[in-house]
Design an enzyme around this catalytic site. Structure first.
Site, PDB file in Angstrom:
ATOM      1  N   CYS C  85      10.041   7.460 -38.320  1.00 58.60           N
ATOM      2  CA  CYS C  85       8.681   6.911 -38.365  1.00 58.60           C
ATOM      3  C   CYS C  85       8.172   6.819 -39.792  1.00 58.60           C
ATOM      4  O   CYS C  85       7.099   6.278 -40.040  1.00 58.60           O
ATOM      5  CB  CYS C  85       7.729   7.757 -37.525  1.00 58.60           C
ATOM      6  SG  CYS C  85       8.430   8.152 -35.925  1.00 58.60           S
ATOM      7  N   CYS C 208      -1.666  11.581 -27.688  1.00 59.65           N
ATOM      8  CA  CYS C 208      -0.451  10.892 -28.154  1.00 59.65           C
ATOM      9  C   CYS C 208      -0.767   9.479 -28.627  1.00 59.65           C
ATOM     10  O   CYS C 208      -1.541   8.766 -27.982  1.00 59.65           O
ATOM     11  CB  CYS C 208       0.573  10.793 -27.023  1.00 59.65           C
ATOM     12  SG  CYS C 208       0.958  12.363 -26.244  1.00 59.65           S
ATOM     13  N   SER C 209      -0.120   9.071 -29.709  1.00 58.87           N
ATOM     14  CA  SER C 209      -0.249   7.681 -30.144  1.00 58.87           C
ATOM     15  C   SER C 209       0.521   6.803 -29.160  1.00 58.87           C
ATOM     16  O   SER C 209       1.423   7.271 -28.475  1.00 58.87           O
ATOM     17  CB  SER C 209       0.298   7.534 -31.566  1.00 58.87           C
ATOM     18  OG  SER C 209       1.661   7.891 -31.612  1.00 58.87           O
ATOM     19  N   ILE C 211       2.684   3.306 -27.645  1.00 56.71           N
ATOM     20  CA  ILE C 211       3.830   2.451 -27.970  1.00 56.71           C
ATOM     21  C   ILE C 211       3.240   1.109 -28.408  1.00 56.71           C
ATOM     22  O   ILE C 211       2.403   0.545 -27.697  1.00 56.71           O
ATOM     23  CB  ILE C 211       4.697   2.261 -26.706  1.00 56.71           C
ATOM     24  CG1 ILE C 211       5.170   3.619 -26.205  1.00 56.71           C
ATOM     25  CG2 ILE C 211       5.798   1.236 -26.948  1.00 56.71           C
ATOM     26  CD1 ILE C 211       6.592   3.929 -26.350  1.00 56.71           C
ATOM     27  N   LYS C 330      -3.207   6.865 -33.705  1.00 60.89           N
ATOM     28  CA  LYS C 330      -3.747   7.051 -32.352  1.00 60.89           C
ATOM     29  C   LYS C 330      -4.587   5.860 -31.906  1.00 60.89           C
ATOM     30  O   LYS C 330      -4.439   5.386 -30.778  1.00 60.89           O
ATOM     31  CB  LYS C 330      -4.599   8.339 -32.316  1.00 60.89           C
ATOM     32  CG  LYS C 330      -5.261   8.596 -30.971  1.00 60.89           C
ATOM     33  CD  LYS C 330      -4.242   8.996 -29.911  1.00 60.89           C
ATOM     34  CE  LYS C 330      -4.776   8.841 -28.495  1.00 60.89           C
ATOM     35  NZ  LYS C 330      -4.649   7.490 -27.962  1.00 60.89           N
ATOM     36  N   HIS C 334       0.889   2.549 -33.245  1.00 58.61           N
ATOM     37  CA  HIS C 334       1.970   3.131 -34.051  1.00 58.61           C
ATOM     38  C   HIS C 334       3.286   2.401 -33.813  1.00 58.61           C
ATOM     39  O   HIS C 334       4.170   2.888 -33.121  1.00 58.61           O
ATOM     40  CB  HIS C 334       2.089   4.625 -33.699  1.00 58.61           C
ATOM     41  CG  HIS C 334       3.108   5.385 -34.481  1.00 58.61           C
ATOM     42  ND1 HIS C 334       3.513   5.018 -35.749  1.00 58.61           N
ATOM     43  CD2 HIS C 334       3.813   6.517 -34.176  1.00 58.61           C
ATOM     44  CE1 HIS C 334       4.432   5.891 -36.181  1.00 58.61           C
ATOM     45  NE2 HIS C 334       4.640   6.800 -35.245  1.00 58.61           N
TER      46      HIS C 334
END
Lengths: 133, 350, 390
Positions: C85, C208-209, C211, C330, C334
């Site tokens: 990442c 969670c960020s 998809i 977030k 991402h």
């Protein structure tokens, strides 16, 4: 990669019996075995070493959404375990009631199926841990 | 002297009661439970199979006996739920317990008696005069027995296993094997075809012409050979597909209830198939005192019986595990039918 | 010593681009950046493309050449850069180093991930490759699980609460409301986060960020030359990068990110600045705990105090040190390989005073912190507005 046969085979010693190594220069145990001791580098003297089969939980999580191959095993516990010789590993915690899975809990190694993603492919066995007291 | 030098038992911690299974099919659970004399059965978790059970049992046998895995000359695994149809469980077990590559290993299948067939093979190898004789042989009987949903066997088909190490050093043998005898015929009472998911059975045909005929022939055959009668034995263990058959067969043979109680484990964990008689025998070894005599008779559908006469030695009290088989049964957690379906992957999409 | 500046930026809308491919996305961002820079394709001498897992996501490797091809930049050297990442941050640093070295004067840097062509379980496998395949993912440790292990350790060591983690998410969603390119335009409350379901305890869905599909690009130029061709060049005043063990168990502890700390220290030393000198920061909040770890590693707050620091609003748009005013990973989304480059794009927009409703007042110096895996790679870049062409 969990169904990749040579990879599974190459890892038997590590996954069945916690084969790691140990730096005789600084006294640090490594799991999995390291090619170089990161503190001593060329002064390090690495010898093969089996890891102890008990340790304690350093941190844990209960996974509710698993990656492919684990989607039907949820929820399951993943923990970082510090073995009795201070080496650390990541493992699933099984056969342990939720209330007993906590930081500091004593755990012991068990032999389990870890990955069985292809009904016609190879099965990967190896270590998991359970809370022992 | 040749005999058992070590043993280990592994039973998964999860249990489902007969009543819970009966609830799903709207059957009378209490009556079925009483009829089978089985309260509950052990269920392997989703990540357990005959191989993992074998490894756990083998590791315990090695640990308690103090035998080095590297000294094993043979490893046999008897099961009817080997995870691979082709590819031995035995080689996985041998590797996982740290045995030397210089050993013989094979998977055995003879319905519920493959593990005891393995014990016979180990006895022969240990006693062999050939130069390639082995010091120790290990035979394991382990299963994650498959019960077809809503079949009579679903109430009893359980998971568990036992490992026995055979050797001949006088200071190591805990139970000398005085004799072994087998009785085999072609009796198709229970089978599972290649690629079939669940075994099929011939209903009541599995009783008299199958289980009873062979167990009785095995028991009588060996008693005749060693010139002993039921009252000469302190303990008797029979294969236990349910809690009723072994009691009935004992009665027919002339054994009393107190002789079979210590080896009767199916009422508490169900029928572990290849593990069944061997777990019962392990439980007897938990209690047997030096000099006590044991009759052990397995049964495998298809059909045959392996019978053994054993005598506990003076080594037994110091070599057996501290935790008894019955103690082990107490480490349990109950699951419902839905979890059972998930653990044993009985849903098509699992 | 040569200095490097950004002279043009481009960024797609972040989100689920069902009708746009990898190629279309990178072309969109790349063309925007080149046009924004006011240079011609022929002026660009080399290309670095940050991408984490195109092989897993779209079955396509060799995307350095693909990007150059799509942008019509052949035959310049084109290189794919992969550090999970942190691929975008490391691609930026690669372009920066190439100009620093004197080899080139003008370089294009892109970052891209097209993630939605596979299902979420396959995406989890692709992302899991950022951790240790053999000792983590093999055991079923998804990425949320790895960060959850860090979160639990942080909570255990410092008393951080799940509500404090939630505060990160609430802030970043609020900031994303002001960013037209963000994936989410939905304000959430601490209660919303708390009642979202656990993914890997203590992390919940709203920790969670997402998809995301997206691409970002910047054009780098030697600063003296940049001043001639660009009205508002943004100088990269420092670039730090560091590494840690790939797998979590090998780390000294789980409640801090050593690589980020080292990378930040290196950047601050080079620029002769301290965390106090920073006016805003884009940090790698792939999970809420990651932002807490980031602000502690950079030094915006004391070690262990990231939770209360966030909860007290000190990282809000109008706070002591605004963090992730773009919405962060977030809120903005991402697309893993694009994230590090998109952070640089946001830094430029802020320093050029073009961030409109999310503009940080008097922004002079910005920081971007990009992380690969569970912290095995970290980059920290510092940005400052340079004197431009009048």
């Amino acid at each position: 990669m969990n169904g990749a046969l040579p990879l599974i085979w190459r890892k038997f010693g590590e996954r069945y019996d916690l084969d790691g190594n140990f730096c005789e220069t600084c006294g640090t145990a490594f799991f999995p075995a390291r090619p170089v001791c990161p503190s001593c580098r060329r002064r390090g003297k690495l010898v093969p070493k089996k890891m102890p089969k008990t340790g304690k939980i350093v941190s844990f999580t209960e996974v509710f959404t698993g990656p492919a191959g684990f989607e039907h095993e949820t929820p399951y516990f993943i923990a970082i375990v510090e073995l009795d010789n201070k080496a650390r590993l990541l493992t699933q915690i099984v056969d342990s009631e939720k209330e007993r899975v906590k930081i500091g809990a004593k755990v012991g190694k068990v032999f389990r199926k870890i990955s069985d993603i292809d009904p016609e492919g190879p099965i990967a066995y190896g270590y998991k841990f359970k809370v022992v007291c | 002297m040749v005999g058992i030098v070590g043993y280990g038992v592994y039973v998964p911690k999860y249990r489902i009661t007969v009543e819970e299974i009966a609830r799903v099919w709207k059957k009378d659970g209490k009556a079925i439970s009483a009829g089978l004399n089985v309260k509950e059965k052990a269920v392997g978790s989703f990540d357990e199979d005959a191989c993992t059970i074998s490894v756990e049992a083998a590791r315990r046998a090695l640990a308690h006996s103090g035998i080095y895995a590297a000294n094993l000359g043979a490893v046999y695994v008897g099961s009817e739920s080997h995870p691979y149809a082709v590819k031995p469980t035995a080689s996985i077990v041998a590797d996982a317990v740290g045995a030397s590559p210089e050993l013989t290993a094979a998977d055995l299948e003879f319905a519920c008696k493959a593990g005891t067939a393995g014990i016979q093979m180990c006895l022969a190898l240990v006693e062999s005069k050939m130069p390639a004789w082995i010091k120790y042989g290990m035979s394991i009987g382990a299963d994650t027995a498959q019960g077809r949903p809503n079949d009579a066997l679903e109430f009893t088909a359980a998971s568990g296993g036992a490992a026995f190490i055979v050797g001949k050093k006088e200071d190591e043998v805990i139970a000398e094997v005085l004799d072994t005898y087998s009785y085999t015929t072609d009796t198709p009472d229970f089978w599972r075809r290649q690629h079939a998911e669940f075994p099929r059975h011939a209903g009541r045909f599995t009783g008299k012409p199958a289980y009873f005929k062979h167990v009785i022939a095995g028991a009588n055959g060996i008693m005749k050979r060693v010139n002993m009668k039921p009252s000469d034995f302190d303990y008797a263990v029979f294969h236990q597909p349910n809690g009723k058959f072994p009691i009935r067969v004992a009665k027919q043979l002339g054994f009393e209830k107190k002789q079979i109680e210590q080896g009767l484990t199916t009422p508490l964990i169900g029928n572990t198939y290849s593990g069944s008689m061997m777990i019962g025998l392990a439980s007897v070894l938990d209690k047997a005192k030096p000099g006590e005599k044991i009759l052990a008779v397995s049964y495998g559908s298809g059909a045959g019986s392996d019978a053994f006469v054993l005598e506990a030695t003076k080594n037994i009290s110091k070599k057996r595990p501290k935790k008894t088989v019955f103690d082990m049964f107490e480490e349990k957690e109950y699951i419902d039918y839905a979890e059972y379906v998930k653990f044993r992957k009985k849903l098509k999409s699992l | 010593m040569r200095s490097v500046s950004i002279i043009g930026t481009g960024c797609t809308v972040f989100g689920e681009h069902w009708n746009k491919s990898f190629r279309q996305l990178i072309a969109e961002a790349g063309i925007e950046a080149i046009q924004n820079a006011g240079v011609e394709g022929k002026d660009i001498e080399a290309l670095y493309g940050g991408n984490m897992a195109s092989g897993r996501f779209i079955g396509q490797e060799h995307v350095g050449a693909l990007i150059a091809d799509q942008l019509g930049l052949n035959p310049i050297p084109a290189t794919r850069v992969e550090d999970a990442c942190a691929s975008g941050g490391v691609a930026l640093r690669s372009g920066y180093m190439a100009i620093k070295s004197g080899e080139y004067d003008v370089v294009a840097v892109g970052g891209i991930e097209k993630m939605t062509d596979v299902g979420t379980d396959q995406a989890a496998i692709a992302l899991g490759g950022a951790g240790d395949q053999e000792t983590e993912l093999f055991h079923g440790a998804s990425f949320p699980a790895l960060y959850a292990l860090m979160a639990r350790a942080h909570m255990n060591k410092f008393g951080t609460t799940e509500e404090q983690l939630a505060a990160v998410s609430v802030k970043n969603h609020k900031n994303a409301m002001l960013n037209p390119k963000a994936q989410f335009h939905r304000e959430i409350t601490v209660a919303d986060v708390m009642k979202s379901s656990y993914i890997a305890s203590p992390l919940k869905l709203l920790d969670c960020s997402p998809i995301t599909d997206g691409a970002a690009a910047v054009i780098l130029c030697e600063t003296e030359k940049a001043k001639e061709i660009c009205e508002q060049p943004i100088e990269i005043i420092a670039s730090g990068q560091a590494s840690d063990t790939l797998a979590l168990p090998g780390r000294k502890n789980l409640y801090e990110t050593m690589a980020a700390r080292v990378a930040a220290k290196a950047a601050f030393e080079k620029a002769k600045l301290t965390p106090k000198d920073i006016d805003f920061a884009e940090v790698h909040d792939c999970f809420t705990i990651a932002e807490i770890l980031a602000i502690e590693a950079i030094g915006f707050c004391e070690k262990g105090k990231g939770g209360p620091f966030t909860e007290q609003g000190k990282t809000a748009l109008d706070g002591e040190i605004p963090v992730n005013v773009s919405g962060g990973l977030k809120g903005k989304g991402h697309p893993v390989g694009a994230t590090g480059v998109a952070q640089a794009v946001e830094a430029c927009i802020q320093l050029q005073g073009k961030a409109e409703k999310r503009q940080v007042k008097d922004a002079k110096i910005g920081l971007a912190h990009n992380v690969g895996g569970s912290g095995a790679t970290a980059t920290v870049h510092l940005f400052k507005a340079a004197e431009g062409r009048k």
